[in-house]
Write a protein that holds these residues in place. Structure first.
Motif, PDB file in Angstrom:
ATOM      1  N   PRO A  79       0.841  -1.204   0.000  1.00 27.90           N
ATOM      2  CA  PRO A  79       0.000   0.000   0.000  1.00 27.90           C
ATOM      3  C   PRO A  79       0.868   1.243   0.000  1.00 27.90           C
ATOM      4  CG  PRO A  79       0.037  -1.012   2.177  1.00 27.90           C
ATOM      5  CD  PRO A  79       0.763  -1.956   1.262  1.00 27.90           C
ATOM      6  N   LYS A  80       0.336   2.323  -0.556  1.00 30.08           N
ATOM      7  CA  LYS A  80       1.093   3.582  -0.607  1.00 30.08           C
ATOM      8  C   LYS A  80       0.359   4.661   0.179  1.00 30.08           C
ATOM      9  CE  LYS A  80       3.741   3.015  -4.852  1.00 30.08           C
ATOM     10  NZ  LYS A  80       4.197   3.698  -6.093  1.00 30.08           N
ATOM     11  N   GLY A  81       1.040   5.776   0.372  1.00 31.82           N
ATOM     12  CA  GLY A  81       0.406   6.930   1.002  1.00 31.82           C
ATOM     13  C   GLY A  81       0.331   6.810   2.511  1.00 31.82           C
ATOM     14  N   PHE A  82      -0.410   7.739   3.103  1.00 32.93           N
ATOM     15  CA  PHE A  82      -0.524   7.830   4.548  1.00 32.93           C
ATOM     16  C   PHE A  82      -1.589   6.899   5.107  1.00 32.93           C
ATOM     17  CE2 PHE A  82       1.062  12.289   3.828  1.00 32.93           C
ATOM     18  CZ  PHE A  82       2.250  12.133   4.523  1.00 32.93           C
ATOM     19  N   ASP A  83      -1.462   6.647   6.391  1.00 33.20           N
ATOM     20  CA  ASP A  83      -2.530   6.039   7.178  1.00 33.20           C
ATOM     21  C   ASP A  83      -3.299   7.197   7.797  1.00 33.20           C
ATOM     22  OD1 ASP A  83      -4.116   4.445   8.743  1.00 33.20           O
ATOM     23  OD2 ASP A  83      -2.562   3.970  10.210  1.00 33.20           O
ATOM     24  N   PHE A  84      -4.605   7.284   7.521  1.00 30.45           N
ATOM     25  CA  PHE A  84      -5.436   8.376   8.012  1.00 30.45           C
ATOM     26  C   PHE A  84      -6.310   7.898   9.161  1.00 30.45           C
ATOM     27  CE2 PHE A  84      -4.845   9.237   3.453  1.00 30.45           C
ATOM     28  CZ  PHE A  84      -4.343  10.530   3.491  1.00 30.45           C
TER      29      PHE A  84
END
Length: 517
Positions: free
Chosen positions: A364-369
């Motif tokens: 997975p890419k990007g942030f954890d929100f």
């Protein structure tokens, strides 16, 4: 006063039919470059923007609509005498309907274009016209989605104009459209420019609704699923393909995310099976065959598995499918479903959700929100496992124990804190999730192992955070646990290690904790 419509779209879907209907209703059609050509070739009478402005398109089309004769026609407040006098003075005619969708920036990025082409597909005049029309929605109808053409035509035919309610809805849709467009641009350019400002002063998240869910966490809560159009290359649970079964719920998607992430974490050539219930794994196993992996994972907690979610790291085969129908399950997840397995499950289980995951084997890419009242928490995804594997006890773990320790630590990383996992022979024996005390988590794991007659003697124990006291080690020794893996870092590490040595337990420090809240 003649009625006028300005049409300038990159997505030509339905635009010819829309323009022809407007023509029948007496509208003069204004357009530019590519759209004008398509309309004209289809028999629609078109007035070019350059004829309105008295100025040619320049700079390869970069400048064409940014002109008072366009924006004056869009922004004029029709019940303001001063504005209308100015229109007459400068020979500007009002524009009543605007159909615009923007340069295909997102599609250009997805096809792997170079930076110059990406920059060229940042629309300037389009968003300006969309926002101007939306601002003046009291008098102007703005359409950014071809799906809304028919609604507008129907209202024009029935009433001679669109309703204020419709214009407000379309204006709001237009503002959201440009907001998402700009958010995508800012995210892409942050990456392309390699500025890598992780937490900028202002941050916007582009989201596009995929579906309305059956309900939220509970039936009295409504819910929806949105996808993030950037980050196309990573694991995309949000864009999973539902091959069969009931509509997915909010909780289903959360459980799918957890199950897939754990299945990927184990990252092995053999067959992995993960069973999840309420976002916590309740059974995990790695075996030579898929059927064996499932049956072994099920042994760990067949009671909790009822109504759970099962994930596999390889295409689901018929032999495994024939075992799966013996238990009530909510969702089965796999990167693919073999044809005979898919047909069998469709026939046997009408409501069982069969979910194929997009980019299953990618990270997975990007942030954890995480949402909190009035704000949003952002953090890096927890993609690492350990800093180092350091034996801190007198006894060294055996090769088999070390394999099981790493296996158990991969699992405990995905269990809600405080948590422990007991494992043996690459299968979970007992999982203790979400307790306020680590000793309580251990007791829960032991209770599960005993309930299902799984052997504790010779097993290993993983903890997602350090042991604050030696009590958990003393308890583990009572059950024949022979090796423990934990992050270390407690002020009482020395006494914890001494406890391991007293009991002849091998202990490994990883230097990295994995709280999961």
């Amino acid at each position: 006063m003649s009625k006028r419509a300005l049409i300038s779209v990159s997505n030509k879907e339905g635009v010819v039919e829309f323009a022809k209907e407007l023509e029948k209703l007496g509208y003069e059609i204004i357009s530019s470059s590519g759209t004008a050509r398509v309309l004209r070739e289809s028999g629609v009478r078109v007035v070019e923007v350059s004829e309105i402005t008295g100025f040619p398109e320049i700079m390869g089309g970069r400048v064409k609509t940014l002109h008072p004769k366009i924006h004056g026609g869009l922004l004029a407040v029709r019940d303001n005498p001063e504005y209308m006098q100015q229109l007459e003075k400068y020979n500007i005619k009002p524009i009543d309907i605007v159909a615009i969708n923007l340069y295909p920036f997102e599609e250009t990025v997805k096809k792997g274009a170079d930076l110059d082409e990406i920059i060229e597909n940042i629309d300037i005049g389009g968003p300006a016209m969309v926002r101007a029309s939306a601002k003046n929605h009291k008098f102007v109808t703005i359409i950014v989605d071809p799906e809304d053409y028919q609604l507008v035509i129907e209202e024009l035919k029935e009433q001679g104009q669109t309703t204020l309610e419709t214009r407000r809805k379309l204006a709001l849709k237009a503002f959201r459209h440009t907001a998402v467009y700009d958010s995508i641009i800012s995210e892409v350019l942050n990456e392309k420019f390699e500025i890598n400002e992780k937490f900028p002063q202002e941050y916007s998240i582009p989201l596009r609704r995929k579906e309305i869910l059956r309900y939220g966490e509970n039936p009295h809560q409504e819910g929806a699923l949105y996808i993030k159009p950037t980050e196309q290359e990573g694991l995309r649970v949000a864009e999973s393909e539902i091959l069969h079964g009931k509509q997915m719920s909010f909780n289903n998607y959360l459980d799918v995310e957890g199950a897939v992430n754990l299945a990927k974490e184990l990252d092995c050539e053999e067959n992995v099976c993960v069973i999840v219930k309420h976002s916590n794994p309740c059974g995990v196993a790695v075996r030579k065959t898929q059927k064996e992996a499932y049956l072994q994972a099920l042994k760990a907690d067949s009671k909790s598995a009822f109504g759970g979610i099962v994930a596999f790291n390889k295409p689901l085969n018929l032999e495994t499918a024939q075992e799966l129908i013996n238990l009530f399950l909510e969702v089965i997840i796999a990167p693919e479903f073999e044809k005979d397995a898919l047909e069998f499950l469709k026939e046997k289980k009408k409501n069982l959700r069969l979910v194929k995951i997009k980019n299953f084997n990618k990270k997975p890419k990007g942030f954890d929100f995480r949402r909190i009242s009035g704000g949003l928490l952002l953090q890096d995804r927890d993609l690492q496992l350990y800093k180092e594997l350091k034996v801190v006890s007198k006894r060294q773990p055996t090769k088999e124990e070390m394999e099981d320790l790493i296996f158990a630590f991969k699992i405990v990383k995905h269990v809600k804190s405080n948590s422990v996992v007991i494992a043996k022979n690459k299968a979970s024996v007992g999982i203790g999730p979400g307790q306020t005390s680590r000793v309580d988590s251990l007791e829960t794991a032991v209770k599960k192992a005993r309930e299902f007659n799984l052997p504790l003697e010779g097993s290993v124990l993983a903890s997602e955070a350090f042991f604050p006291f030696r009590d958990s080690v003393d308890e583990a020794a009572k059950y024949g646990i022979k090796a423990i893996i934990q992050p270390g870092g407690s002020i009482r590490d020395k006494e914890v290690i001494e406890a391991a040595d007293e009991h002849g337990i091998a202990m490994i420090f990883t230097g990295m904790r994995h709280f999961k809240h």
